[in-house]
Scaffold this active site. Structure first.
Site, PDB file in Angstrom:
ATOM      1  N   SER A  96      35.533 -13.859 -15.789  1.00 16.31           N
ATOM      2  CA  SER A  96      35.915 -14.225 -14.415  1.00 16.31           C
ATOM      3  C   SER A  96      35.285 -15.544 -13.987  1.00 16.31           C
ATOM      4  O   SER A  96      34.214 -15.935 -14.474  1.00 16.31           O
ATOM      5  CB  SER A  96      35.468 -13.146 -13.435  1.00 16.31           C
ATOM      6  N   GLU A 156      37.609  -1.898 -21.265  1.00 19.70           N
ATOM      7  CA  GLU A 156      36.587  -1.966 -20.218  1.00 19.70           C
ATOM      8  C   GLU A 156      36.910  -0.970 -19.112  1.00 19.70           C
ATOM      9  O   GLU A 156      36.058  -0.535 -18.358  1.00 19.70           O
ATOM     10  CB  GLU A 156      36.567  -3.397 -19.658  1.00 19.70           C
ATOM     11  N   SER A 202      27.927  -9.730 -15.718  1.00 14.64           N
ATOM     12  CA  SER A 202      26.869  -8.731 -15.579  1.00 14.64           C
ATOM     13  C   SER A 202      25.724  -8.971 -16.554  1.00 14.64           C
ATOM     14  O   SER A 202      25.959  -9.114 -17.755  1.00 14.64           O
ATOM     15  CB  SER A 202      27.435  -7.328 -15.785  1.00 14.64           C
ATOM     16  N   GLN A 213      29.590 -10.846 -20.764  1.00 15.88           N
ATOM     17  CA  GLN A 213      31.007 -11.182 -20.894  1.00 15.88           C
ATOM     18  C   GLN A 213      31.374 -12.233 -19.859  1.00 15.88           C
ATOM     19  O   GLN A 213      31.313 -11.974 -18.663  1.00 15.88           O
ATOM     20  CB  GLN A 213      31.809  -9.904 -20.674  1.00 15.88           C
ATOM     21  N   GLY A 214      31.742 -13.433 -20.312  1.00 12.61           N
ATOM     22  CA  GLY A 214      32.039 -14.530 -19.395  1.00 12.61           C
ATOM     23  C   GLY A 214      33.533 -14.759 -19.248  1.00 12.61           C
ATOM     24  O   GLY A 214      34.104 -15.665 -19.862  1.00 12.61           O
TER      25      GLY A 214
END
Lengths: 301, 362
Positions: B122, B238, B154, B119-120
């Site tokens: 931040s 999340e 992550s 998941q991109g």
């Protein structure tokens, strides 16, 4: 696995909440309003909820009513009579509308003249004498007096189940008081202004109230299991669930009530603010059938 | 109301226990060793019929009630197996905001574990203030060109795909100029620079630099400028312990700490046991409430805050049990510090609770 409340349970909770909101004390001055208290007593008596257990209600249902009554600071006997009713039903003792005695005190005994108590596994009736010192402004304890008469005997399992209910009922009372204190503080934070803004708009205040709400949600979850366990699990397991729920909720409630006092600022430290009335009630129910962290065993399920 | 298993649930649990007795021992449960075999673990769990159970059959799920996830988490922890892979929030995000074409193309591989995801969101300059992100996606013909720097991505170096938020309209108000993309991680123009965590784990904190990587225009999730809505769905789930599947792991840690005790348990260990039991029951309540339908509201922030307190109480118990003399105990403690930051800091969760649930003014 489905741990939602049933429609009937939600309706019972709403009815209890309405009654408490309508006739419970809305201020510290209301605590001394005898007419209001008399109307509240009449209304509570009319519901028949003091005999919920002997009428077949589950621990979950009893806990819901107790919680809502504490949230609304209902100041006529309820928690005591409900536990006495369960004791009576289990022992077959033929007494009506009595207080509960624990050791040398009849608890939550305002206006009641007789009590039931469990000593070891023996059920006794006692007299109720003069009020004794107590910190709770919504409930009164009194001295146990003669005559003391043995009226029945409980099997060990039944006694344990009753103790589990006692933990659940006192925990529900603590949770209700904490919710009441939190609601009071949230309402205040929405109207009190400083620096030209409501104080709830400051993160330092808002975060305290957010933490309290999370503690309330955690308490609801752990209490619900304990309340269900009273009737559905082995007595030892039910008792264990009650201990976990009480330790968690008691610690949560102290933080929540202290936060309520803090958010009210100077006013929160005055007699006229209801915050301390909630705190006193939570502390009183914590000290009744107390559980300490040292009693928590680590064999997790 | 019943906290017990129904007959169907009990049968599922027994089947899982039997399966775990055969399979659990082959998989490490934590650290870099876990991640080296994470894909195999995910696929094995899925093939056994124990992963993605509540998701639509059309994408590889079984459409079982969400409470089956509790059973899976409990039994995995009891067997000493790795936790349930946590990607429910991506499934929910893509399921809610992606077109049917994208769902059919990507959800099955995501659910069965044959395609790995990260998941991109931040960026170094966009942490809590996610909407300030500056990664750009520029339309060139039938594809977008990506430039920017993502962080806390992550397991990005294991991933086949990344759900990327990027700015597609620099002139729009900042929440409205962001779009979501499904980006292929196996292509030129992507550089991986993972950061070691304070616990020493090296796989978890990815950094990804996009320098001219491309993504086909039809792999945009939702319409141009709808990336913020996607982001809010993803981050709200999340935060949920029920989605994360971590809960039972805390109980396992407490049991392990209790097992190595020499004498009376510390106060911190007893408190961790109480907290862990609370979360176990809280997740049961939340998953039961989902029987009324999955909501995408702010309640996840309450759950995340509770979970954070629990994990950090377990961390403190671990430290008290000898964390200064034992790398594993210290690792549990140090890892727990990230819980109040990842997936939105505790401070952000409290802002959400205060404004959106309590109704205090921002």
């Amino acid at each position: 696995m489905d741990v939602r409340l049933t429609t009937e349970q939600r309706e019972l909770r709403e009815a209890a909440a309405r009654l408490a909101d309508d006739l419970g004390p809305g201020s510290v001055i209301d605590l001394d309003d005898a007419d209001r208290a008399a109307r509240l007593e009449k209304a509570v008596a009319a519901t028949g909820w003091r005999s919920l257990r002997s009428d077949g209600a589950s621990g979950v249902e009893v806990a819901l009513v107790v919680e809502e009554f504490a949230r609304g600071l209902v100041d006529v006997p309820f928690l005591g009579p409900v536990l006495a009713d369960d004791l009576q039903a289990r022992s077959g003792a033929a007494v009506e509308s009595v207080a509960l005695a624990v050791g040398g005190e009849a608890v939550d005994a305002r206006g009641l003249s007789a009590a039931l108590r469990l000593v070891d596994n023996r059920v006794e009736t006692t007299g109720v004498g003069e009020p004794v010192f107590g910190i709770d402004l919504t409930r009164t304890n009194a001295a146990v007096t003669d005559p003391v008469t043995a009226v029945g005997e409980l099997a060990a399992d039944a006694a344990q189940r009753w103790q589990a209910l006692a933990l659940v009922v006192t925990t529900a009372d603590i949770l209700g008081a904490a919710r009441g204190a939190h609601a009071l503080a949230c309402d205040y934070a929405k109207v009190r202004t400083q620096y030209g803004k409501t104080i709830g708009s400051f993160q330092a205040v808002a975060h305290l109230l957010a933490e309290s709400l999370a503690l309330i949600e955690g308490s609801v979850s752990i209490l619900r299991y304990a309340a269900w366990a009273v009737d559905e699990l082995d007595p030892a397991e039910a008792l264990r669930a009650g201990r976990f729920a009480k330790v968690y909720t008691e610690r949560a409630a102290r933080t929540i009530c202290e936060t309520s006092i803090q958010v009210h600022g100077g006013i929160g430290n005055t007699w006229e603010c209801l915050a301390h009335v909630f705190l006193r009630r939570a502390l009183t129910s914590g000290a009744l059938f107390p559980v300490s962290l040292e009693e928590i065993d680590l064999g997790l399920s | 109301m019943d906290f017990r298993d129904s007959p169907e649930e009990a049968a599922f649990r027994t089947r899982l226990q039997d399966w775990l007795a055969e399979n659990a021992k082959n998989f490490p449960t934590s650290g870099d060793e876990y991640w080296a075999k994470a894909a195999q673990w995910h696929q094995a769990l899925y093939s056994g019929g124990f992963f993605g159970t509540s998701w639509p059959k059309a994408y590889g799920g079984q459409e079982l009630p969400p409470v089956y996830d509790v059973i899976v988490d409990e039994e995995l922890a009891r067997a000493g197996a790795p936790a349930r892979p946590s990607l429910g929030y991506l499934v929910i995000g893509l399921g809610r905001h992606g077109s049917e074409e994208l769902r059919q193309r990507f959800l099955p591989g995501m659910i069965n574990g044959t395609e790995r995801w990260c998941q991109g969101f931040s960026e170094p300059g966009a942490g809590s203030d996610l909407a300030s992100l500056t990664t750009t996606a520029t339309l060139e013909g039938d594809h977008y060109v990506l430039n920017g720097h993502k962080i806390w991505t992550s397991y990005s170096d294991d991933a086949d795909w990344c759900l990327v938020l990027a700015r597609t309209d620099p002139d729009a108000p900042r929440h409205k100029g962001i779009s979501g993309f499904i980006v292929n991680m196996h292509q030129p123009g992507i550089e991986q620079r993972p950061l070691p965590m304070i616990s020493g784990v090296t796989k978890e904190f990815g950094q990804v630099l996009f320098d001219g990587a491309t993504v086909p225009a039809d792999q945009m999730v939702g319409a141009p400028g709808e990336g913020w809505k996607l982001a809010m769905t993803v981050v709200s789930h999340e935060r949920e312990p029920s989605t994360l599947g971590f809960t039972a792991r805390y109980g396992k840690t407490v049991r392990n700490l209790a097992a190595r005790l020499d004498g009376e348990p510390s106060e911190s260990l007893r408190w961790a046991a109480v907290q862990t039991e609370m979360l176990r029951l809280h997740v049961r309540r939340r998953l039961s409430e989902q029987l009324d339908g999955l909501s995408h509201g702010p309640d996840g922030s309450l759950d995340k805050l509770l979970m954070t307190w629990v994990e950090q109480s377990v961390g403190h118990a671990s430290l008290d049990a000898g964390g200064t003399r034992d790398a594993e105990l210290l690792g549990t403690y140090l890892y727990s510090r990230s819980q109040s930051v990842m997936g939105g800091t505790s401070q952000i969760q409290k802002n959400i609770i205060a404004t959106r649930i309590i109704g205090l003014q921002a």
